[in-house]
Design an enzyme around this catalytic site. Structure first.
Site, PDB file in Angstrom:
ATOM      1  N   LEU A  33     -25.275 -40.464 -61.242  1.00 29.69           N
ATOM      2  CA  LEU A  33     -23.814 -40.315 -61.141  1.00 29.69           C
ATOM      3  C   LEU A  33     -23.297 -39.037 -61.821  1.00 29.69           C
ATOM      4  O   LEU A  33     -22.126 -38.953 -62.169  1.00 29.69           O
ATOM      5  CB  LEU A  33     -23.082 -41.554 -61.699  1.00 29.69           C
ATOM      6  CG  LEU A  33     -23.430 -42.882 -61.015  1.00 29.69           C
ATOM      7  CD1 LEU A  33     -22.579 -44.029 -61.589  1.00 29.69           C
ATOM      8  CD2 LEU A  33     -23.210 -42.818 -59.505  1.00 29.69           C
ATOM      9  N   LYS A  84     -28.575 -27.981 -57.703  1.00 28.72           N
ATOM     10  CA  LYS A  84     -28.577 -27.140 -56.493  1.00 28.72           C
ATOM     11  C   LYS A  84     -27.705 -25.887 -56.524  1.00 28.72           C
ATOM     12  O   LYS A  84     -27.421 -25.328 -55.471  1.00 28.72           O
ATOM     13  CB  LYS A  84     -28.205 -27.995 -55.288  1.00 28.72           C
ATOM     14  CG  LYS A  84     -26.807 -28.581 -55.351  1.00 28.72           C
ATOM     15  CD  LYS A  84     -26.392 -29.129 -53.990  1.00 28.72           C
ATOM     16  CE  LYS A  84     -24.920 -29.455 -53.969  1.00 28.72           C
ATOM     17  NZ  LYS A  84     -24.413 -29.859 -52.682  1.00 28.72           N
ATOM     18  N   SER A 124     -35.128 -26.629 -49.252  1.00 27.03           N
ATOM     19  CA  SER A 124     -34.056 -25.689 -48.949  1.00 27.03           C
ATOM     20  C   SER A 124     -34.621 -24.406 -48.378  1.00 27.03           C
ATOM     21  O   SER A 124     -35.712 -23.958 -48.764  1.00 27.03           O
ATOM     22  CB  SER A 124     -33.313 -25.372 -50.246  1.00 27.03           C
ATOM     23  OG  SER A 124     -32.489 -24.250 -50.072  1.00 27.03           O
ATOM     24  N   TYR A 148     -33.564 -21.614 -58.893  1.00 26.77           N
ATOM     25  CA  TYR A 148     -33.365 -22.792 -58.038  1.00 26.77           C
ATOM     26  C   TYR A 148     -34.404 -22.825 -56.912  1.00 26.77           C
ATOM     27  O   TYR A 148     -35.088 -23.820 -56.689  1.00 26.77           O
ATOM     28  CB  TYR A 148     -31.937 -22.782 -57.468  1.00 26.77           C
ATOM     29  CG  TYR A 148     -31.738 -23.725 -56.306  1.00 26.77           C
ATOM     30  CD1 TYR A 148     -31.840 -25.097 -56.486  1.00 26.77           C
ATOM     31  CD2 TYR A 148     -31.449 -23.245 -55.028  1.00 26.77           C
ATOM     32  CE1 TYR A 148     -31.674 -25.968 -55.412  1.00 26.77           C
ATOM     33  CE2 TYR A 148     -31.281 -24.101 -53.961  1.00 26.77           C
ATOM     34  CZ  TYR A 148     -31.394 -25.462 -54.155  1.00 26.77           C
ATOM     35  OH  TYR A 148     -31.242 -26.308 -53.090  1.00 26.77           O
ATOM     36  N   LYS A 152     -37.586 -25.498 -56.155  1.00 28.97           N
ATOM     37  CA  LYS A 152     -37.789 -26.237 -54.900  1.00 28.97           C
ATOM     38  C   LYS A 152     -39.200 -25.974 -54.348  1.00 28.97           C
ATOM     39  O   LYS A 152     -39.864 -26.886 -53.850  1.00 28.97           O
ATOM     40  CB  LYS A 152     -36.741 -25.820 -53.858  1.00 28.97           C
ATOM     41  CG  LYS A 152     -35.374 -26.427 -54.102  1.00 28.97           C
ATOM     42  CD  LYS A 152     -35.382 -27.907 -53.722  1.00 28.97           C
ATOM     43  CE  LYS A 152     -34.043 -28.561 -53.914  1.00 28.97           C
ATOM     44  NZ  LYS A 152     -34.075 -30.018 -53.712  1.00 28.97           N
ATOM     45  N   PHE A 177     -30.959 -25.507 -44.010  1.00 26.78           N
ATOM     46  CA  PHE A 177     -30.201 -24.260 -44.038  1.00 26.78           C
ATOM     47  C   PHE A 177     -28.846 -24.592 -44.704  1.00 26.78           C
ATOM     48  O   PHE A 177     -28.836 -25.024 -45.840  1.00 26.78           O
ATOM     49  CB  PHE A 177     -30.205 -23.587 -42.659  1.00 26.78           C
ATOM     50  CG  PHE A 177     -31.508 -22.825 -42.490  1.00 26.78           C
ATOM     51  CD1 PHE A 177     -32.717 -23.518 -42.366  1.00 26.78           C
ATOM     52  CD2 PHE A 177     -31.561 -21.452 -42.581  1.00 26.78           C
ATOM     53  CE1 PHE A 177     -33.949 -22.839 -42.327  1.00 26.78           C
ATOM     54  CE2 PHE A 177     -32.777 -20.757 -42.534  1.00 26.78           C
ATOM     55  CZ  PHE A 177     -33.966 -21.459 -42.400  1.00 26.78           C
ATOM     56  N   ASN A 198     -19.678 -23.146 -52.610  1.00 29.07           N
ATOM     57  CA  ASN A 198     -20.013 -22.926 -51.210  1.00 29.07           C
ATOM     58  C   ASN A 198     -18.777 -22.685 -50.357  1.00 29.07           C
ATOM     59  O   ASN A 198     -17.684 -23.147 -50.667  1.00 29.07           O
ATOM     60  CB  ASN A 198     -20.816 -24.111 -50.664  1.00 29.07           C
ATOM     61  CG  ASN A 198     -22.128 -24.274 -51.408  1.00 29.07           C
ATOM     62  OD1 ASN A 198     -22.350 -25.271 -52.093  1.00 29.07           O
ATOM     63  ND2 ASN A 198     -22.988 -23.301 -51.308  1.00 29.07           N
TER      64      ASN A 198
END
Ligand code: UFG
Length: 333
Positions: A33, A84, A124, A148, A152, A177, A198
């Site tokens: 959370l 992320k 990713s 990051y 990944k 993507f 973003n």
């Protein structure tokens, strides 16, 4: 069939939970959370027509994770939990390696203990780094250019070695993507608790009056209109790709699939779509490029379409319209 979704309260995770519900799976959500709340869990439980168990657990808490996975005892795990933000990963690299890599090791240990051998991983396109050619295929060199992306890629390597270490293990790493848009009925959109980084959520904030203007981060890229181009995949299509990948994990293999539309859209094209759908002009300011941003990135989705069938059912217009709806913004009728 029981499927456990780590990070199931997040943007992508919650949309996957909705898709699993529609396909009749028994769902477990494991989430700390950090970017959501108990209200999100209650909302999902109310909306998703499925049995839904919730575990408030952090993937870095090895023992609690083992307990939760053992109690739920899934046949398949969809691993979305992770950090992320590219920018944040430069300031807190250890947090990225701890959550994204050590958290993955903890999860695999917990799965082993619970006898679960099938995994789908939220990877990713950032694992590719600067594109050496376009469209980007799964065989493109893997040279991530930020912590990051490196976290990944390391997580993928850990999973690959785990997969081949014993018979019967199936792993699908889905390299997303740019996921955008929201679920059409449940309106599960990208509304981060932390500051948005973003393009889509930032545009929604400008339209909601929470920000004065949108910064266009570079307008002299070698692209037709000078702005950055990305492959925006509707989150509902992305979720559908996960549903289809579930069956593939029954075959022992390490599968790597790009998940994208195969078509790029520029920042200016995205802005024009939002203006058209909202009928509100968006104030923009040209600003410096973001360090590490590339001019153009889009997927070759040939392999994923071949393996999963055509999961790309929605357009960028659908993504813009559903983002506006999920953000509570009026659309042009
Ligand atoms: N952009 C702006 N203004 C903003 C924010 C973004 O012009 O305020 C531009 C960017 O320069 C880029 C495009 O909008 O050209 C998309 O940027 P996003 O931040 O939405 O997405 P990125 O492509 O930078 O990154 C996303 C995810 C990463 C993931 C990557 C994979 O955020 O987690 O896609 O390609 F790794």
């Amino acid at each position: 069939m029981k499927v456990l979704v780590t990070g199931g309260c997040g943007y992508v995770g919650s949309n996957i939970v909705a898709a699993l519900g529609a396909h009749g799976y028994t769902i477990g959500i494991l989430d700390n959370l950090a970017t959501s709340s108990h209200a999100v869990v209650a909302d999902l439980q109310a909306k998703v027509d499925a049995q839904l168990a919730f575990f408030e657990t952090d993937v870095t808490d090895r023992e609690a994770l083992k307990d939760a996975v053992k109690v739920f005892s899934p046949e398949v795990v969809i691993h979305c939990a992770g950090l992320k933000s590219i920018a944040d990963s430069w300031h807190n690299p250890l947090a990225y390696f701890n959550v994204n890599v050590a958290g993955t090791i903890n999860l695999l240990e917990a799965m082993e203990q619970a006898g679960c051998s099938r995994l789908i991983f939220s990877s990713s396109a950032t694992v590719y780094g600067d594109p050496e050619f376009l469209p980007i295929t799964e065989d493109h060199p893997l040279v991530p250019i930020n912590p990051y992306g490196r976290s990944k890629l390391m997580a993928e390597a850990v999973m690959h070695d785990w997969q081949r270490a014993a018979d019967g293990r199936g792993v699908a790493a889905l390299r997303y993507f740019n996921p955008v848009g929201a679920h059409h009925d449940y309106l599960l959109g990208d509304n981060p608790k932390t500051p948005a980084n973003n393009l889509f959520p930032i545009i929604c904030q400008v339209l909601a009056g929470q920000k004065d203007s949108l910064s266009i981060l570079g307008d002299d890229y070698p692209t037709p209109d000078g702005t950055g181009e990305r492959d925006y995949i509707h989150v509902t299509d992305l979720s559908e790709a996960h549903i289809r990948a579930i069956a593939k994990t029954a075959t022992p293999a390490f599968l790597v699939l790009n998940i994208g539309t195969g078509k790029p859209s520029s920042v200016k094209q995205v802005i024009a779509q939002f203006e058209r759908h909202s009928n509100v002009p968006i104030t923009t300011r040209i600003e410096a490029k973001r360090p590490g941003d590339v001019a153009t990135s889009f997927a070759s989705n040939e392999r994923s379409l071949d393996m999963l069938g055509d999961y790309v059912g929605k357009t960028i217009e659908d993504a813009v319209a559903s983002s506006l709806q999920a953000a509570g913004l009026k659309q042009q009728s």
